[in-house]
Design a protein around this motif. Structure first.
Motif, PDB file in Angstrom:
ATOM      1  N   VAL A 169       0.835  -1.200   0.000  1.00 25.10           N
ATOM      2  CA  VAL A 169       0.000   0.000   0.000  1.00 25.10           C
ATOM      3  C   VAL A 169       0.871   1.252   0.000  1.00 25.10           C
ATOM      4  O   VAL A 169       0.607   2.216  -0.737  1.00 25.10           O
ATOM      5  CB  VAL A 169      -0.957   0.000   1.205  1.00 25.10           C
ATOM      6  N   ALA A 170       1.924   1.254   0.824  1.00 23.58           N
ATOM      7  CA  ALA A 170       2.834   2.406   0.853  1.00 23.58           C
ATOM      8  C   ALA A 170       3.500   2.600  -0.505  1.00 23.58           C
ATOM      9  O   ALA A 170       3.622   3.733  -1.000  1.00 23.58           O
ATOM     10  CB  ALA A 170       3.885   2.215   1.945  1.00 23.58           C
ATOM     11  N   ALA A 171       3.921   1.496  -1.142  1.00 31.13           N
ATOM     12  CA  ALA A 171       4.548   1.587  -2.464  1.00 31.13           C
ATOM     13  C   ALA A 171       3.562   2.048  -3.522  1.00 31.13           C
ATOM     14  O   ALA A 171       3.959   2.641  -4.534  1.00 31.13           O
ATOM     15  CB  ALA A 171       5.140   0.234  -2.852  1.00 31.13           C
TER      16      ALA A 171
ATOM     17  N   VAL B 109       1.608   9.142  -6.511  1.00 26.68           N
ATOM     18  CA  VAL B 109       0.941  10.310  -5.950  1.00 26.68           C
ATOM     19  C   VAL B 109       1.974  11.278  -5.372  1.00 26.68           C
ATOM     20  O   VAL B 109       1.864  12.502  -5.539  1.00 26.68           O
ATOM     21  CB  VAL B 109      -0.061   9.886  -4.864  1.00 26.68           C
ATOM     22  N   ALA B 110       2.978  10.738  -4.688  1.00 33.83           N
ATOM     23  CA  ALA B 110       4.019  11.582  -4.103  1.00 33.83           C
ATOM     24  C   ALA B 110       4.770  12.364  -5.181  1.00 33.83           C
ATOM     25  O   ALA B 110       5.049  13.552  -5.020  1.00 33.83           O
ATOM     26  CB  ALA B 110       4.992  10.719  -3.297  1.00 33.83           C
TER      27      ALA B 110
ATOM     28  N   SER C 242      -4.516   5.022  -9.838  1.00 33.39           N
ATOM     29  CA  SER C 242      -5.335   4.429  -8.775  1.00 33.39           C
ATOM     30  C   SER C 242      -6.003   3.115  -9.198  1.00 33.39           C
ATOM     31  O   SER C 242      -6.642   2.467  -8.364  1.00 33.39           O
ATOM     32  CB  SER C 242      -6.429   5.430  -8.364  1.00 33.39           C
ATOM     33  N   HIS C 243      -5.851   2.717 -10.451  1.00 35.08           N
ATOM     34  CA  HIS C 243      -6.646   1.600 -10.977  1.00 35.08           C
ATOM     35  C   HIS C 243      -6.357   0.283 -10.260  1.00 35.08           C
ATOM     36  O   HIS C 243      -7.276  -0.506 -10.014  1.00 35.08           O
ATOM     37  CB  HIS C 243      -6.394   1.450 -12.475  1.00 35.08           C
TER      38      HIS C 243
ATOM     39  N   GLN D  46       3.141   2.620 -10.823  1.00 31.65           N
ATOM     40  CA  GLN D  46       3.594   3.631  -9.864  1.00 31.65           C
ATOM     41  C   GLN D  46       5.020   4.080 -10.186  1.00 31.65           C
ATOM     42  O   GLN D  46       5.352   5.274 -10.092  1.00 31.65           O
ATOM     43  CB  GLN D  46       3.529   3.085  -8.435  1.00 31.65           C
ATOM     44  N   GLY D  47       5.863   3.132 -10.569  1.00 31.10           N
ATOM     45  CA  GLY D  47       7.229   3.484 -10.952  1.00 31.10           C
ATOM     46  C   GLY D  47       7.257   4.387 -12.169  1.00 31.10           C
ATOM     47  O   GLY D  47       8.069   5.325 -12.255  1.00 31.10           O
TER      48      GLY D  47
END
Length: 302
Positions: free
Chosen positions: A201-203, A208-209, A254-255, A280-281
């Protein structure tokens, strides 16, 4: 003055200049530590973590009240967020439910606030120029801000998980877990999977960050950067629910967020989680590069 003395003096100047332009790793660690202390000492950060910690408490208490007469959570029909119907049998499922409940909005919003304020907040407070006067360099400062935001991602996720685990242990029984596949695993293995889920979840928030950090380089107003980041998060979440956009939805950051539920299968189903982490990467690389390009060319006036 002899030639040797002149050369020695010139070498000393070069060494001193290099020391100023290239700060040591120890100095870099000091900058990162200072950023962490500054971020986690702010009342805004403490308030965000308190809200995140309160979510599992509210969920746990609500389920306890609903099931106090022996009823099943969700009305016995399996409705509600993932795992919610199993919480009454095993409090560890509150960890999974709390993460599923906070990931779509609360966690990203908190990350958006911290990331959006990273650069714009310093400019608004008039401290950005002073940070750059120190031997930090814009790239090093930007990386430190991003590392601080990612640390907050991990801390925020663990706060939700630990709060849920505590409430689950106090209000519900603990023991062996039944996976989504129907097999049973020990409590110790379930606890290990809960920790792994928290890390996933953190990854899942690194995109977003990076997005928030990029927005933060576009303005000198911390409030504007935070509002824009949170607004983009809400917009993407809405677009991800529109059926007509199904062809684009796999590319929204977010998908695949809720793919962490596949860690509760036996065997674990990795495909969607790998897609999530890869996406995310990609977002981190694109928006991180955009933030670097913008920040390194930006005229710092505050």
């Amino acid at each position: 003055m002899s030639r040797a003395e002149v050369e020695a003096g010139a070498e000393a100047v070069r060494v001193e200049d290099t020391a100023v332009r290239k700060p040591s790793p120890l100095w870099t660690f000091g900058l990162f530590r200072s950023e962490l202390l500054t971020t986690f000492r702010r009342w805004r950060t403490i308030a965000l973590l308190a809200v995140l910690a309160a979510v599992p408490i509210l969920i746990g208490v609500a389920i306890k009240i609903e099931t106090r007469d022996g009823l099943t959570a969700g009305g016995g029909g399996g409705e509600g967020p993932a795992f919610i119907s199993q919480i009454t049998n095993n409090g560890l499922f509150l960890v999974f439910t709390a993460l599923a409940a906070t990931l779509p909005f609360f966690l990203p919003m908190a990350i958006g606030v911290i990331a959006g304020d990273a650069i714009a907040g310093e400019a608004n407070a008039g401290t950005l120029r002073y940070l750059l006067v120190a031997p930090a360099g814009r790239t090093r400062l930007l990386l430190t801000k991003y590392a601080t935001t990612m640390t907050f991602c991990l801390v925020a996720t663990l706060v939700v998980a630990l709060s849920a685990l505590t409430v689950g242990a106090l209000l519900f029984p603990l023991g062996e877990l039944t996976t989504i596949s129907g097999t049973r695993i020990s409590f110790t293995e379930g606890l290990g999977r809960a920790l792994l889920i928290a890390l996933v979840v953190a990854a899942s928030l690194i995109g977003v960050a990076a997005l928030g950090l990029f927005v933060s380089t576009l303005t000198n107003s911390g409030v504007a950067a935070m509002a824009t980041t949170v607004g983009l998060l809400i917009t993407i979440q809405i677009l991800d629910q529109i059926p007509q956009l199904h062809a684009l939805q796999p590319y929204f950051f977010s998908h695949y967020w809720l793919s962490f539920a596949d860690l509760m299968r036996d065997p674990v189903y990795w495909d969607d989680m790998v897609r999530n982490l890869g996406l995310q990467g990609l977002y981190a690389a694109v928006f991180g590069s955009a933030a670097w390009a913008r920040f390194t060319a930006k005229d710092i006036t505050a």
